[in-house]
Design an enzyme around this catalytic site. Structure first.
Site, mmCIF file in Angstrom:
data_model
loop_
_atom_site.group_PDB
_atom_site.id
_atom_site.type_symbol
_atom_site.label_atom_id
_atom_site.label_comp_id
_atom_site.label_asym_id
_atom_site.label_seq_id
_atom_site.Cartn_x
_atom_site.Cartn_y
_atom_site.Cartn_z
ATOM 1 N N ARG A 124 3.138 13.580 13.445
ATOM 2 C CA ARG A 124 2.233 14.729 13.398
ATOM 3 C C ARG A 124 2.112 15.442 14.727
ATOM 4 O O ARG A 124 1.937 16.644 14.776
ATOM 5 C CB ARG A 124 0.818 14.260 12.997
ATOM 6 N N LYS A 182 -8.566 -6.490 9.548
ATOM 7 C CA LYS A 182 -9.057 -5.111 9.425
ATOM 8 C C LYS A 182 -9.926 -4.977 8.178
ATOM 9 O O LYS A 182 -9.669 -5.646 7.171
ATOM 10 C CB LYS A 182 -7.852 -4.175 9.248
ATOM 11 N N SER A 240 -5.956 9.767 7.573
ATOM 12 C CA SER A 240 -6.797 8.936 6.696
ATOM 13 C C SER A 240 -8.179 8.717 7.308
ATOM 14 O O SER A 240 -9.181 8.697 6.596
ATOM 15 C CB SER A 240 -6.131 7.580 6.435
ATOM 16 N N HIS A 298 0.851 11.934 3.693
ATOM 17 C CA HIS A 298 1.749 10.860 3.248
ATOM 18 C C HIS A 298 2.612 11.356 2.077
ATOM 19 O O HIS A 298 3.818 11.091 2.011
ATOM 20 C CB HIS A 298 0.940 9.653 2.751
HETATM 21 P P1 ADP Z 1 -0.645 3.302 9.998
HETATM 22 O O1 ADP Z 1 -1.860 2.423 9.962
HETATM 23 O O2 ADP Z 1 0.656 2.562 9.999
HETATM 24 O O3 ADP Z 1 -0.699 4.426 10.994
HETATM 25 P P2 ADP Z 1 -1.102 5.335 8.009
HETATM 26 O O4 ADP Z 1 -1.430 5.076 6.586
HETATM 27 O O5 ADP Z 1 -2.149 5.993 8.832
HETATM 28 O O6 ADP Z 1 -0.681 3.932 8.569
HETATM 29 O O7 ADP Z 1 0.226 6.186 8.151
HETATM 30 C C1 ADP Z 1 1.444 5.783 7.590
HETATM 31 C C2 ADP Z 1 2.533 6.763 7.995
HETATM 32 O O8 ADP Z 1 2.219 8.065 7.537
HETATM 33 C C3 ADP Z 1 2.743 6.919 9.499
HETATM 34 O O9 ADP Z 1 4.124 7.139 9.738
HETATM 35 C C4 ADP Z 1 1.986 8.157 9.840
HETATM 36 O O10 ADP Z 1 2.516 8.808 10.989
HETATM 37 C C5 ADP Z 1 2.268 8.973 8.613
HETATM 38 N N1 ADP Z 1 1.225 9.987 8.395
HETATM 39 C C6 ADP Z 1 -0.097 9.830 8.418
HETATM 40 N N2 ADP Z 1 -0.737 11.000 8.191
HETATM 41 C C7 ADP Z 1 0.238 11.934 8.037
HETATM 42 C C8 ADP Z 1 0.236 13.349 7.808
HETATM 43 N N3 ADP Z 1 -0.863 14.072 7.732
HETATM 44 N N4 ADP Z 1 1.431 13.943 7.701
HETATM 45 C C9 ADP Z 1 2.563 13.215 7.777
HETATM 46 N N5 ADP Z 1 2.635 11.905 8.036
HETATM 47 C C10 ADP Z 1 1.493 11.264 8.157
#
Ligand code: ADP
Length: 151
Positions: free
Chosen positions: A90, A41, A127, A17
């Site tokens: 990703r 959730k 995450s 992120h």
């Molecule tokens: P969501 O529940 O909306 O998927 P996340 O917190 O998992 O929320 O992810 C938010 C954003 O960050 C999404 O666009 C996701 O693709 C991006 N993201 C998550 N992990 C990574 C990573 N390792 N590298 C780049 N972008 C990421």
């Protein structure tokens, strides 16, 4: 003013992120990192903790704001004069999922989604995996910014 929202759960905020936001600030005047609140959730980290992790990581970057929201991302965008949604990609699975959401959002409102490909070094970070490492007492500190610490 080019304003983008970077929506997500951020449970917890990861180096993946962080990388997307760091690169996004070169494209936008302001990035609003918006933590979506979904009452059905359950989360590992509280909303306050998740906000604090992101605020702390970007305390020296005035272009980055952190907030929370409920409901549709496009409604948040309309209410806050946001024209762009920023998302990270990703892998092909992310692409398929994001494609449907981006098309839907564009049907609902005149909002463009801008995708950044993740950096090779952080593209494997998710995450959900970080939560697993934490639950099993592994060294999660390599996967998250210094601001993210388990109490
Ligand atoms: P969501 O529940 O909306 O998927 P996340 O917190 O998992 O929320 O992810 C938010 C954003 O960050 C999404 O666009 C996701 O693709 C991006 N993201 C998550 N992990 C990574 C990573 N390792 N590298 C780049 N972008 C990421």
């Amino acid at each position: 003013m080019k304003r983008a929202i970077f929506p997500g759960s951020f449970d917890p905020f990861t180096l993946g992120h962080y990388d997307i936001i760091k690169r996004g600030v070169t494209l936008f005047d302001e990035i609003i990192v918006a933590i979506g609140v979904n009452s059905s959730k359950t989360y590992m980290f509280s909303l306050e903790e998740r906000q604090q992790f992101i605020r702390e990581a970007f305390k020296d970057e005035p272009k980055v704001k952190v907030t929370t929201y409920k409901g549709l991302t496009v409604d948040f965008c309309k209410a806050n004069n946001v024209e762009f949604i920023l998302r990270g990609l990703r892998n092909p699975a992310d692409f398929e999922f994001e494609k449907a959401i981006a098309h839907t959002n564009r049907d609902l409102a005149a909002i463009e989604t801008v995708f950044l490909l993740t950096s090779a070094e952080t593209s494997y970070i998710a995450s959900s995996i970080v939560r697993d490492v934490i639950r099993n007492n592994g060294d999660y500190t390599k996967l998250v910014p210094n601001s993210v610490r388990v109490k």
